[in-house]
Design an enzyme around this catalytic site. Sequence first.
Site, PDB file in Angstrom:
ATOM      1  N   THR A  71       0.836  -1.200   0.000  1.00 19.00           N
ATOM      2  CA  THR A  71       0.000   0.000   0.000  1.00 19.00           C
ATOM      3  C   THR A  71       0.868   1.247   0.000  1.00 19.00           C
ATOM      4  OG1 THR A  71      -1.729  -1.203   1.190  1.00 19.00           O
ATOM      5  CG2 THR A  71      -1.839   1.198   1.249  1.00 19.00           C
ATOM      6  N   PHE A 380      -2.425   5.187  12.206  1.00 15.12           N
ATOM      7  CA  PHE A 380      -3.773   4.708  12.515  1.00 15.12           C
ATOM      8  C   PHE A 380      -4.450   5.717  13.450  1.00 15.12           C
ATOM      9  CE2 PHE A 380      -1.975   0.977  10.771  1.00 15.12           C
ATOM     10  CZ  PHE A 380      -3.001   0.083  10.470  1.00 15.12           C
TER      11      PHE A 380
END
Length: 554
Positions: A71, A380
Site C-alpha cells: 500500500t 492509525f
Amino acid sequence: MKTDIEIAQECKMRHIREIAAKVGLSEEELEYYGKYKAKVGLDIMDRKTKDGKLVLVTAITPTPAGEGKTTTTIGLADGLSRIGKKVVVALREPSLGPVFGIKGGAAGGGYAQVVPMEDINLHFTGDFHAIGAANNLLAAMLDNHIFQGNALGIDPEKITWHRCVDMNDRQLRYVQDGLGGPKSGVPRKDAYDITVASEVMAIFCLATSVSDLKARLARIVVGYTYEGKPVTAGDLKAAGAMCALLKDALKPNLVQTLEGTPAFVHGGPFANIAHGCNSVIATKTALKLGDYVVTEAGFGADLGAEKFLDIKCRFAGLKPSAVVVVATVRALKMHGGLEKTQLGVENLEALERGLPNLLRHVSNMKNVYGLPAVVAVNRFPTDTDAEIALVIEKCKALGVNVVLSTVWAEGGKGGEALAKEVVRLCEEKSDFKYCYDETLPIKEKIYALATKVYGGKGVLYTPEAEEEIARLESLGFGKTPVCMAKTQYSFSDDQTKLGAPENFEITVRSAKVSAGAGFVVALTGNIMTMPGLPKVPAAEKIDVDENGKITGLF
C-alpha cells in the site's frame, strides 16, 4: 467503511493505452489483454536512454497487526506523480494461495491499489500458470526418463525436483506417486511446492532475456546420480520446451494505480526460499520509462531487502537511490510484547521495547548497505501524538527522518510528504555496497548475514548441513550469493523472538543449490514451501454474481 474491492470497483479505469502513453509507449509496443492490461516487449529495457532513480520500499519484521508495504509503495508512487514526477511502480504478482487462504490479495489497499484488482489477484495474464506448467513439464520428463530406462543413472532417492501448484494444499506436501503397476511409472516419494516457491519462478524473475532464461533453466539441478553427480534440466533436454512455455509470460505486465500511475506487476517468488522480488525485466523496463521507479521486496528488510540488494541488484547491476522502511506504531507495540487486542491504547513502554526492531532495520539499510533511508509510519487513528513523537525521536538519533503516511485513506495525497522526502534522499550521495563478497566460502557468507544483518552472534550447523555445504562447494557451487530461508517473524530463526533479539545463534539445518537461479539456499527452522488453508479460508467469502461481479476478495 468500504472494502478494498469496493473501492477498486468504483474506480474509473483508463484504457491501458492512455497509461502507456504517459511513459512514451505506443500502441504498437503493447500486447493487449483486454482494455486494462497489456504486456510490453523485452526490447524496451534495452533503450539507450538514462535510467530513472530506483526506490526500494521495505518494512520492519512482520506482525499480525500489519505494516502496509505494498500500500505504501503504491501510495508513494501516486504521491510522486502528484508532485509532478514521472514515476512507474514495479510490484510482484499475487499468488492464489494467500488470496484464498488467510492473507488475502496483494494489490495494495484502501485508496492505494493497483487495478484491475480482481484480475491481478486471480488469473491475471496467466504468468503463474505458465511457470507451473514449465515446472511440471520438467518433473514429468524426469520421471519419464527413469521409467524409460534411466540412461543417466538417476538415483530416485536423490531427486530434489518437486512438482508445484499455485494453491495452499497441505495434502500435497508429501506424496507417494508412480503407483498403479509397471505401466504407471516408477513408485517413489515425492512432494509439491506452491508455484511461488519453484526455482522456475526465481529464475523467471532473474532472467534478462529469452536466451538467458533458457540457459538458466538448463542449469537447474533436479537430482543426483548413484555416483553423486548432479543431473540438470539440460541433461534431460527439457530447457527448450520449458522456455517455449514461458516466452510470452516473460514480457512484463502493465496496469495502473487507482490514480492512473503506470505499474508493472510481474513475477512473484517467495521471500523465504527465493528472493522475494518482482522480475528484473519489469524493473529494468520501468527504469527506462520513469524518472523514478518505486519497487518493493517481500517480508521485512532482513529478508526481502537483503535479497533484493545482495541477489537481485548484484545479478542485474541495479543501484537503488533510496530506501523506505515502513512501520506502524501498532506493529512496534506488538514487538514490544503486546497482544493484538491491546494495541488501541497508548503504551509508550511497549513501543519503546519494540522500537529496536525498526532501528535495526534502518541501521542495516544505512550502515550495512550504505543507502539513504526514510521511515514511513502508516498512521492509525489510535496512534497518539506522544507515540509518534517517540518514533521520530529514536529515528532522529540514527540520522533518519520519519514521515507520516496516510495513503490507505487518502491515496496519493497522503503520500506527498513521503514523496518529497524520497526525492530529497535520491539527490544524496550513497555508498551502496553488498553485505558480503560472493566469492567467500558459503559459511562465511552465512556468518556475515547472521551477524551484520540479523544481529546474532554466530551460526550453528547440523551434520547434514555441514555435509551438504561441503558437497556443494566441491561441485563448484560455492561462489554464489546465499539465499537464507528463515522465518519472516524474527531477526533470528525462532519466530517467538520479537523485537531485536541479541546474543542468539541461528541453526542451518540443510542447504541446497538453485543453480539456475544462481544461488545456494541455506535453510533454517521449518520453512514451509507448501502452505495450508486456515480453518476458515478467505475462499469461503469470495463469490461472483450472474453479471460477473466478484465480491469478498480483499
